[in-house]
Every structure is written in C-alpha cells, then in structure tokens.
Design a protein around this motif. Structure first.
Motif, PDB file in Angstrom:
ATOM      1  N   HIS A   1      34.287  19.680  58.478  1.00 37.95           N
ATOM      2  CA  HIS A   1      35.270  19.996  57.723  1.00 37.95           C
ATOM      3  C   HIS A   1      36.596  19.647  58.501  1.00 37.95           C
ATOM      4  CE1 HIS A   1      38.638  22.120  55.960  1.00 37.95           C
ATOM      5  NE2 HIS A   1      38.439  21.601  54.833  1.00 37.95           N
ATOM      6  N   ALA A   2      36.761  20.220  59.768  1.00 35.99           N
ATOM      7  CA  ALA A   2      38.058  20.267  60.500  1.00 35.99           C
ATOM      8  C   ALA A   2      38.154  18.611  60.601  1.00 35.99           C
ATOM      9  CB  ALA A   2      38.115  20.699  61.557  1.00 35.99           C
ATOM     10  N   ARG A   3      37.189  17.787  61.156  1.00 34.15           N
ATOM     11  CA  ARG A   3      37.194  16.520  61.501  1.00 34.15           C
ATOM     12  C   ARG A   3      37.711  15.473  60.248  1.00 34.15           C
ATOM     13  NH1 ARG A   3      34.429  14.016  65.542  1.00 34.15           N
ATOM     14  NH2 ARG A   3      35.653  12.196  64.889  1.00 34.15           N
ATOM     15  N   THR A   4      36.909  15.965  59.205  1.00 30.77           N
ATOM     16  CA  THR A   4      37.629  15.201  57.972  1.00 30.77           C
ATOM     17  C   THR A   4      38.989  15.322  57.759  1.00 30.77           C
ATOM     18  OG1 THR A   4      37.089  16.888  56.223  1.00 30.77           O
ATOM     19  CG2 THR A   4      35.531  15.549  56.889  1.00 30.77           C
ATOM     20  N   ARG A   5      39.566  16.411  58.122  1.00 31.52           N
ATOM     21  CA  ARG A   5      41.153  16.843  57.737  1.00 31.52           C
ATOM     22  C   ARG A   5      41.943  16.043  58.883  1.00 31.52           C
ATOM     23  NH1 ARG A   5      41.680  16.492  53.806  1.00 31.52           N
ATOM     24  NH2 ARG A   5      43.804  17.191  53.976  1.00 31.52           N
ATOM     25  N   ALA A   6      41.278  16.086  60.247  1.00 32.63           N
ATOM     26  CA  ALA A   6      42.078  15.164  61.257  1.00 32.63           C
ATOM     27  C   ALA A   6      41.827  13.588  61.103  1.00 32.63           C
ATOM     28  CB  ALA A   6      41.219  15.555  62.562  1.00 32.63           C
ATOM     29  N   LEU A   7      40.991  12.923  60.372  1.00 36.51           N
ATOM     30  CA  LEU A   7      40.730  11.779  59.954  1.00 36.51           C
ATOM     31  C   LEU A   7      42.155  11.468  59.031  1.00 36.51           C
ATOM     32  CD1 LEU A   7      36.995  11.173  59.349  1.00 36.51           C
ATOM     33  CD2 LEU A   7      38.667  10.316  61.188  1.00 36.51           C
ATOM     34  N   SER A   8      42.352  12.244  58.059  1.00 31.10           N
ATOM     35  CA  SER A   8      43.456  12.102  57.004  1.00 31.10           C
ATOM     36  C   SER A   8      44.692  12.026  57.771  1.00 31.10           C
ATOM     37  CB  SER A   8      43.332  12.977  56.175  1.00 31.10           C
ATOM     38  OG  SER A   8      42.234  13.003  55.278  1.00 31.10           O
ATOM     39  N   ARG A   9      44.993  12.982  58.707  1.00 30.08           N
ATOM     40  CA  ARG A   9      46.218  12.861  59.395  1.00 30.08           C
ATOM     41  C   ARG A   9      46.321  11.805  60.169  1.00 30.08           C
ATOM     42  NH1 ARG A   9      44.356  18.327  60.033  1.00 30.08           N
ATOM     43  NH2 ARG A   9      43.664  17.948  61.960  1.00 30.08           N
ATOM     44  N   ASN A  10      45.410  11.142  60.766  1.00 34.39           N
ATOM     45  CA  ASN A  10      45.294  10.115  61.883  1.00 34.39           C
ATOM     46  C   ASN A  10      45.309   8.999  61.112  1.00 34.39           C
ATOM     47  OD1 ASN A  10      44.860  11.850  63.981  1.00 34.39           O
ATOM     48  ND2 ASN A  10      42.627  11.391  63.952  1.00 34.39           N
ATOM     49  N   ALA A  11      44.819   8.831  59.711  1.00 37.43           N
ATOM     50  CA  ALA A  11      45.118   7.701  58.828  1.00 37.43           C
ATOM     51  C   ALA A  11      46.338   7.704  58.514  1.00 37.43           C
ATOM     52  CB  ALA A  11      43.992   7.713  57.606  1.00 37.43           C
TER      53      ALA A  11
END
Length: 323
Positions: A212-222
């Motif tokens: 879950h935390a990685r999916t949130r990080a992906l959104s920030r990185n995108a």
C-alpha cells in the motif's frame, strides 16, 4: 461486475421475463446475490427463483430456467447454471482493465461494498476472550460493508468461538496484534510472536502495508514526473493483479456471509503480492517518456492501493502512507 450491479442484473432478467409473458409476478425491489454455498458453482448465486415460485405458480426450478436464459445473454456474464431446487449460479466474465480501474478509483476504499445483506441482523454470541472480541469487531465492519448489521453479546450458547490466543497479543501493538488474531482461520491457533513485527517479506502484514505504501509513493513520484493516472488497457504482466482486484467484491461478500475475516486477510496478501510483482514497470525508466501505458499502470496501481487500504480498514488495521 459488483454484487450490487449483479443484483440489478438479476432484477432486469425478472423484468424481461415478465414483459415477455414468461412469468406473472411482481418484480421484487431487490435480489440477494451471495457466494455459492455447498453444491453451488460460479462466482455468485441467488435464490430469486425460489422467492418468486409461489407467486408465479410454477416450480422454482422452472422459474430459474426461465431467468437463466435471460441472464446468459447479459454482458459481463460468462455462464449461468441452475442447481438444486432452483438456485441460480452465475459466473462472471474476466474484467476489462479500464472499466475495472475506473470503478475502483470511483468507489475508493468502498469498492466491493454492497447492499446484499440489507435488512439482515447477525447475532454474534461470544465468550469473554480477546480473540473473539477482535473477530467480532472486524465482522461488524465486514458485514456492514454488505449492508447488514451485527449485534454482539456475551451470553450462552456462544456461536462464535475462535481458538484463543496462547499469549497476550497486546505486546505486539494494536495493528500487529489484530493481524495475528485475524489472519489465521478461526479453528487455527494464532501465533503471538515477534515475526509479526519484522520488516521483511516473510511477514505477510508487512507485505500488505508495504505494498500500500509503495502505491502511494508511486503517485507522488508520478506527480514529480508531471503525469497523472488514466485508466486504460494494460499488458499481460498485469493480468494477475487485475484478476485479484476483480475478485475483491466476491471475497468481501463471502467473508460477510460466512463470518470469516481471515479470508479477507489472506486475500489482501494475495493482492499485495500481485502489486509488488508489477511495481517496477509502473513508472518510466531512464529517459523514457510517460506514455498512455504508464498512465494506465499507475491508475491500476492506485486502484490496488485503494483495495488494500479498504481491506485493512475493515480489519481495523492502519494503512500507512509511508513505510
């Protein structure tokens, strides 16, 4: 197709049968669809034919066979089988990536919630035991997600008695303690060990929260790269993730109907493993420019994050943004 949508589909089949003169009944306001019981098959089952048989003046199985023909011609339905005295068992077609992603992002953490158990009151009589209390607390939310209501009482005879924990789970902290008590099936003895606290892949709780935390990080990185998610077609390497996300409403409905929060916990592990397997291909690499494929993968990853957060919330466990 969610349980709510399938319920409406069943009602439309009844309405068509009435309009074509095959049935003479009043169309009910709702049709209950639940995971099939013993002897059933497919993804969902409904007893609507048994409900209508008296008013129709026909045997339940004949009513079911009439509705079977209408349901089988419905988009999104792969197969319809009549079993027993007239239960209709429905198998759904594979999910369309763009449509499923859009649906999950629209519903957010409420994806998979339905009104299938509206009006149903579940009475749980439990012993004074910490595991029984935690399981009952999770069931209040899980059954509530399907429109039902749970009443918990401490009186005999009990009808929910999971195997007690061998040690005090409070030493693990609230989230790990709840996971330790909810992840095993009710007939299995839970392990109250520090394994639930380790930050590595051998710990299922860590994998779920980390995914879950990685999916949130992906959104920030995108966002830093200047692109946003957009539901669309995805490649075959996303098929496993797509399948488990499409299965989430069925898992929730079954966990509510069978009083098994452990089945939801295990499903979240499956979702997490499917997410972690595809995360490396979501964002562009090196000098690669963001494309429609990247936007579609990002949207699917965000949808997976919503499913993980929603599932953890039903279990009473925090879904961290950073881990």
């Amino acid at each position: 197709m969610t349980p709510v949508e399938l319920s409406r589909t069943v009602l439309r089949a009844v309405r068509r049968a009435v309009d074509e003169g095959e049935l003479s009944v009043a169309v009910p306001q709702r049709a209950v669809v639940v995971p099939p019981g013993p002897g059933g098959c497919g993804d969902y089952a409904t007893n609507i034919a048994l409900q209508l048989a008296g008013a129709a003046g026909q045997p339940p199985r004949r009513v079911a066979e009439i509705l079977q023909q209408h349901l089988a011609r419905t988009d999104g339905v792969a197969d319809v089988v009549v079993t027993g005295p007239g239960f209709i068992n429905i198998s759904l077609q594979g999910a369309n990536a763009a449509a499923l992603t859009r649906e999950i992002l629209r519903d957010g953490t409420a994806y998979g919630h339905s009104d299938a158990l509206t009006g149903e009151v579940v009475e749980l009589r439990i012993p004074y035991d910490v595991r029984a209390e935690v399981v009952a607390d999770a069931l209040v939310r899980i059954v509530g997600s399907q429109g039902g209501r749970v009443e918990v009482d401490h009186r005999e005879p009990v009808n929910l008695r999971p195997v007690p924990a061998p040690d005090d789970p409070a030493l693990l902290g609230p989230d790990a303690a709840r996971w330790a008590l909810l992840h095993p099936a009710a007939h299995d003895r839970p392990r109250i060990t520090a394994d639930h606290l380790v930050q590595r892949e051998s710990n299922p709780l860590f994998r779920v929260r980390y995914a879950h935390a990685r999916t949130r990080a992906l959104s920030r990185n995108a966002a830093d790269l200047g692109f946003t998610p957009e539901p669309g077609d995805v490649q075959e390497d996303m098929a496993a993730l797509l399948a488990v996300l499409a299965d989430h409403p069925r898992v929730l409905a079954r966990a509510a109907a069978q009083r098994t929060p452990d089945s939801l916990a295990r499903h979240l592990v499956t979702v997490a493993d499917a997410v972690l397997a595809v995360l490396p291909v979501v964002l562009p690499r090196g000098d690669e420019k963001p494309s429609a494929a990247h936007r579609a993968r990002l949207a699917l990853a965000e949808a997976a994050g919503a499913v993980l957060a929603g599932g953890l919330s039903l279990l009473g466990i925090d879904a961290p943004q950073h881990l």
